[in-house]
Design a protein around this motif. Structure first.
Motif, PDB file in Angstrom:
ATOM      1  N   SER A  30       0.829  -1.208   0.000  1.00  0.00           N
ATOM      2  CA  SER A  30       0.000   0.000   0.000  1.00  0.00           C
ATOM      3  C   SER A  30       0.861   1.253   0.000  1.00  0.00           C
ATOM      4  O   SER A  30       1.990   1.253   0.514  1.00  0.00           O
ATOM      5  CB  SER A  30      -0.894   0.018   1.241  1.00  0.00           C
ATOM      6  OG  SER A  30      -1.779  -1.077   1.263  1.00  0.00           O
ATOM      7  N   ARG A  61      -0.032   5.789   0.205  1.00  0.00           N
ATOM      8  CA  ARG A  61      -1.017   6.861   0.200  1.00  0.00           C
ATOM      9  C   ARG A  61      -0.410   8.106  -0.399  1.00  0.00           C
ATOM     10  O   ARG A  61       0.599   8.611   0.112  1.00  0.00           O
ATOM     11  CB  ARG A  61      -1.540   7.164   1.603  1.00  0.00           C
ATOM     12  CG  ARG A  61      -2.730   8.126   1.574  1.00  0.00           C
ATOM     13  CD  ARG A  61      -3.332   8.389   2.921  1.00  0.00           C
ATOM     14  NE  ARG A  61      -2.569   9.344   3.707  1.00  0.00           N
ATOM     15  CZ  ARG A  61      -3.071  10.061   4.711  1.00  0.00           C
ATOM     16  NH1 ARG A  61      -4.340   9.913   5.046  1.00  0.00           N
ATOM     17  NH2 ARG A  61      -2.298  10.887   5.382  1.00  0.00           N
ATOM     18  N   SER A  97      -0.728  12.146  -1.623  1.00  0.00           N
ATOM     19  CA  SER A  97      -1.371  13.394  -1.215  1.00  0.00           C
ATOM     20  C   SER A  97      -1.279  14.406  -2.336  1.00  0.00           C
ATOM     21  O   SER A  97      -0.298  14.463  -3.073  1.00  0.00           O
ATOM     22  CB  SER A  97      -0.699  13.964   0.037  1.00  0.00           C
ATOM     23  OG  SER A  97      -0.824  13.084   1.127  1.00  0.00           O
ATOM     24  N   TYR A 127      -6.440  12.874  -1.055  1.00  0.00           N
ATOM     25  CA  TYR A 127      -5.607  11.674  -0.909  1.00  0.00           C
ATOM     26  C   TYR A 127      -5.999  10.601  -1.906  1.00  0.00           C
ATOM     27  O   TYR A 127      -7.146  10.550  -2.374  1.00  0.00           O
ATOM     28  CB  TYR A 127      -5.763  11.103   0.503  1.00  0.00           C
ATOM     29  CG  TYR A 127      -5.411  12.068   1.603  1.00  0.00           C
ATOM     30  CD1 TYR A 127      -6.393  12.756   2.302  1.00  0.00           C
ATOM     31  CD2 TYR A 127      -4.081  12.296   1.939  1.00  0.00           C
ATOM     32  CE1 TYR A 127      -6.071  13.643   3.310  1.00  0.00           C
ATOM     33  CE2 TYR A 127      -3.742  13.188   2.950  1.00  0.00           C
ATOM     34  CZ  TYR A 127      -4.750  13.857   3.624  1.00  0.00           C
ATOM     35  OH  TYR A 127      -4.412  14.736   4.619  1.00  0.00           O
ATOM     36  N   GLN A 134      -5.527   6.587  -1.516  1.00  0.00           N
ATOM     37  CA  GLN A 134      -5.062   5.385  -0.816  1.00  0.00           C
ATOM     38  C   GLN A 134      -5.013   4.245  -1.812  1.00  0.00           C
ATOM     39  O   GLN A 134      -6.034   3.901  -2.409  1.00  0.00           O
ATOM     40  CB  GLN A 134      -6.003   5.049   0.341  1.00  0.00           C
ATOM     41  CG  GLN A 134      -5.628   3.794   1.096  1.00  0.00           C
ATOM     42  CD  GLN A 134      -4.326   3.932   1.867  1.00  0.00           C
ATOM     43  OE1 GLN A 134      -4.080   4.954   2.493  1.00  0.00           O
ATOM     44  NE2 GLN A 134      -3.480   2.906   1.810  1.00  0.00           N
ATOM     45  N   ASN A 178      -4.157   0.337  -2.312  1.00  0.00           N
ATOM     46  CA  ASN A 178      -3.952  -0.956  -1.677  1.00  0.00           C
ATOM     47  C   ASN A 178      -3.829  -2.049  -2.735  1.00  0.00           C
ATOM     48  O   ASN A 178      -4.172  -1.835  -3.902  1.00  0.00           O
ATOM     49  CB  ASN A 178      -5.123  -1.273  -0.746  1.00  0.00           C
ATOM     50  CG  ASN A 178      -5.293  -0.252   0.350  1.00  0.00           C
ATOM     51  OD1 ASN A 178      -4.311   0.286   0.879  1.00  0.00           O
ATOM     52  ND2 ASN A 178      -6.533   0.031   0.714  1.00  0.00           N
TER      53      ASN A 178
END
Length: 124
Positions: free
Chosen positions: A17, A19, A21, A80, A82, A84
Motif C-alpha cells: 500500500s 497513500r 497526497s 488523498y 489510498q 492498496n
C-alpha cells in the motif's frame, strides 16, 4: 489557477500500500473537484480516480476499482489517494488536477498545468 503538488510516492511490493497526497499551493482546493491521473513512459496520461468538491461522490477507473480509494480533507486543503493491493502495472508517475467530474466514466482535467507528479514503483 491552482497549482497542485503531489507527494507520497515510493517503492512498494506487490500487494502493498501507499497513500498519495495532493495539496494546493496558494489557493484552496475546497471548492474544486479533483482527479488523480497516472502516466508511464511512452503512454498517454490516464484517469485513475476523482472526487467532488465536497467529497459526496467518487469515481474510479475499472483498473483500480476496489483497490484504490480517493478522499479529501478540506480542513487541511488536501486530497488523498489510498492505494492498496498494488500491482506492478500500477507503476507510474501519479498526478492530480482539477477536473470536470463525471461519474462512472473518465473525468476530464481542467488545467493544462501539470505538476511534477510523484513516482510510484511496484516491484519485488
Amino acid at each position: 489557477q491552482v497549482q497542485l503538488v503531489e507527494s507520497g510516492g515510493g517503492l512498494a511490493q506487490p500487494g502493498g500500500s501507499l497513500r498519495l497526497s495532493c495539496a494546493a499551493s496558494g489557493r484552496t482546493l475546497n471548492d474544486k473537484n479533483i482527479g488523480w491521473f497516472r502516466q508511464t513512459p511512452g503512454m498517454e496520461r490516464e484517469f485513475v480516480a476523482a472526487i467532488t468538491w465536497n467529497g459526496g461522490s467518487t469515481t474510479y477507473a475499472d483498473s483500480v476499482k476496489g483497490r484504490f480509494a480517493i478522499s479529501r480533507d478540506n480542513a487541511n486543503n488536501t486530497v488523498y489517494l489510498q492505494m492498496n493491493s498494488l500491482k506492478p502495472e500500477d507503476t507510474a508517475v501519479y498526478y492530480c488536477n482539477t477536473v470536470y467530474y463525471r461519474y462512472g466514466t473518465t473525468s476530464v482535467p481542467i488545467s493544462d498545468y501539470w505538476g511534477q507528479g510523484t513516482q510510484v514503483t511496484v516491484s519485488s
